[in-house]
Design a protein around this motif. Structure first.
Motif, PDB file in Angstrom:
ATOM      1  N   MET A  49       0.814  -1.182   0.000  1.00 21.55           N
ATOM      2  CA  MET A  49       0.000   0.000   0.000  1.00 21.55           C
ATOM      3  C   MET A  49       0.869   1.262   0.000  1.00 21.55           C
ATOM      4  O   MET A  49       0.544   2.235  -0.648  1.00 21.55           O
ATOM      5  N   MET A  50       1.967   1.226   0.767  1.00 24.04           N
ATOM      6  CA  MET A  50       2.836   2.403   0.815  1.00 24.04           C
ATOM      7  C   MET A  50       3.359   2.771  -0.570  1.00 24.04           C
ATOM      8  O   MET A  50       3.448   3.948  -0.904  1.00 24.04           O
ATOM      9  N   ASP A  51       3.695   1.770  -1.366  1.00 25.24           N
ATOM     10  CA  ASP A  51       4.181   2.050  -2.715  1.00 25.24           C
ATOM     11  C   ASP A  51       3.119   2.774  -3.525  1.00 25.24           C
ATOM     12  O   ASP A  51       3.430   3.698  -4.275  1.00 25.24           O
ATOM     13  N   LYS A  52       1.891   2.377  -3.396  1.00 28.98           N
ATOM     14  CA  LYS A  52       0.790   3.035  -4.115  1.00 28.98           C
ATOM     15  C   LYS A  52       0.666   4.498  -3.667  1.00 28.98           C
ATOM     16  O   LYS A  52       0.474   5.388  -4.479  1.00 28.98           O
ATOM     17  N   ILE A  53       0.751   4.712  -2.377  1.00 32.26           N
ATOM     18  CA  ILE A  53       0.633   6.068  -1.842  1.00 32.26           C
ATOM     19  C   ILE A  53       1.814   6.928  -2.292  1.00 32.26           C
ATOM     20  O   ILE A  53       1.640   8.068  -2.741  1.00 32.26           O
ATOM     21  N   LEU A  54       3.013   6.381  -2.187  1.00 30.63           N
ATOM     22  CA  LEU A  54       4.199   7.147  -2.537  1.00 30.63           C
ATOM     23  C   LEU A  54       4.353   7.365  -4.034  1.00 30.63           C
ATOM     24  O   LEU A  54       5.025   8.308  -4.453  1.00 30.63           O
ATOM     25  N   SER A  55       3.738   6.526  -4.855  1.00 29.81           N
ATOM     26  CA  SER A  55       3.836   6.728  -6.302  1.00 29.81           C
ATOM     27  C   SER A  55       3.209   8.057  -6.706  1.00 29.81           C
ATOM     28  O   SER A  55       3.669   8.707  -7.642  1.00 29.81           O
ATOM     29  N   TYR A  56       2.180   8.476  -5.978  1.00 28.80           N
ATOM     30  CA  TYR A  56       1.575   9.782  -6.232  1.00 28.80           C
ATOM     31  C   TYR A  56       2.595  10.883  -5.964  1.00 28.80           C
ATOM     32  O   TYR A  56       2.732  11.824  -6.758  1.00 28.80           O
ATOM     33  N   CYS A  57       3.322  10.776  -4.877  1.00 28.25           N
ATOM     34  CA  CYS A  57       4.341  11.777  -4.532  1.00 28.25           C
ATOM     35  C   CYS A  57       5.427  11.827  -5.599  1.00 28.25           C
ATOM     36  O   CYS A  57       5.884  12.907  -5.984  1.00 28.25           O
ATOM     37  N   ARG A  58       5.838  10.671  -6.087  1.00 28.85           N
ATOM     38  CA  ARG A  58       6.864  10.617  -7.131  1.00 28.85           C
ATOM     39  C   ARG A  58       6.397  11.329  -8.394  1.00 28.85           C
ATOM     40  O   ARG A  58       7.133  12.135  -8.965  1.00 28.85           O
ATOM     41  N   SER A  59       5.190  11.017  -8.840  1.00 30.45           N
ATOM     42  CA  SER A  59       4.702  11.633 -10.075  1.00 30.45           C
ATOM     43  C   SER A  59       4.525  13.138  -9.905  1.00 30.45           C
ATOM     44  O   SER A  59       4.786  13.902 -10.831  1.00 30.45           O
ATOM     45  N   GLN A  60       4.124  13.581  -8.726  1.00 28.84           N
ATOM     46  CA  GLN A  60       4.006  15.016  -8.469  1.00 28.84           C
ATOM     47  C   GLN A  60       5.375  15.689  -8.492  1.00 28.84           C
ATOM     48  O   GLN A  60       5.522  16.799  -9.014  1.00 28.84           O
ATOM     49  N   GLY A  61       6.373  15.034  -7.949  1.00 25.19           N
ATOM     50  CA  GLY A  61       7.732  15.577  -7.968  1.00 25.19           C
ATOM     51  C   GLY A  61       8.289  15.667  -9.377  1.00 25.19           C
ATOM     52  O   GLY A  61       8.894  16.676  -9.758  1.00 25.19           O
ATOM     53  N   ILE A  62       8.075  14.633 -10.162  1.00 27.77           N
ATOM     54  CA  ILE A  62       8.536  14.640 -11.551  1.00 27.77           C
ATOM     55  C   ILE A  62       7.823  15.751 -12.321  1.00 27.77           C
ATOM     56  O   ILE A  62       8.436  16.483 -13.095  1.00 27.77           O
ATOM     57  N   GLY A  63       6.536  15.888 -12.084  1.00 27.94           N
ATOM     58  CA  GLY A  63       5.773  16.947 -12.749  1.00 27.94           C
ATOM     59  C   GLY A  63       6.269  18.330 -12.361  1.00 27.94           C
ATOM     60  O   GLY A  63       6.378  19.224 -13.208  1.00 27.94           O
ATOM     61  N   ALA A  64       6.582  18.516 -11.089  1.00 27.06           N
ATOM     62  CA  ALA A  64       7.051  19.827 -10.621  1.00 27.06           C
ATOM     63  C   ALA A  64       8.369  20.215 -11.278  1.00 27.06           C
ATOM     64  O   ALA A  64       8.518  21.343 -11.766  1.00 27.06           O
ATOM     65  N   VAL A  65       9.330  19.294 -11.313  1.00 27.79           N
ATOM     66  CA  VAL A  65      10.615  19.650 -11.927  1.00 27.79           C
ATOM     67  C   VAL A  65      10.471  19.819 -13.437  1.00 27.79           C
ATOM     68  O   VAL A  65      11.168  20.647 -14.029  1.00 27.79           O
TER      69      VAL A  65
END
Length: 92
Positions: free
Chosen positions: A1-17
């Motif tokens: 479940m943590m991977d699913k939750i953190l994948s959102y954070c990763r995609s948001q970070g990639i989008g921001a940069v």
């Protein structure tokens, strides 16, 4: 479940940069977080954290001198890459 939750954070970070244009700046030459912050107007502290987090995820490379670099994965985030996915990342 943590991977699913953190994948959102990763995609948001990639989008921001991607929206900040960081990959295009790194395509010119490796840069420190301070240089990237100066060029983008972003907070140096927060950009440093985001770039380090994305480095751990394999999106960017960080050398011993503290400069971030593109790698095979992040090259696809540049605007002039033939198979660029910057548009998709920026939409995140």
């Amino acid at each position: 479940m943590m991977d699913k939750i953190l994948s959102y954070c990763r995609s948001q970070g990639i989008g921001a940069v991607a929206r900040l244009g960081v990959p295009d700046l790194l395509a010119e030459r490796p840069r420190t977080a301070a240089e990237l912050a100066g060029a983008t107007g972003a907070s140096e502290e927060y950009l440093q954290r985001m770039m380090r987090a994305l480095t751990v995820e394999g999106v960017f490379d960080l050398d011993d001198s503290g400069e971030f670099r593109l790698n095979a994965l992040s090259e696809g985030l540049t605007t002039d890459h033939p198979r660029s996915v910057r548009w998709l990342a920026a939409a995140m």
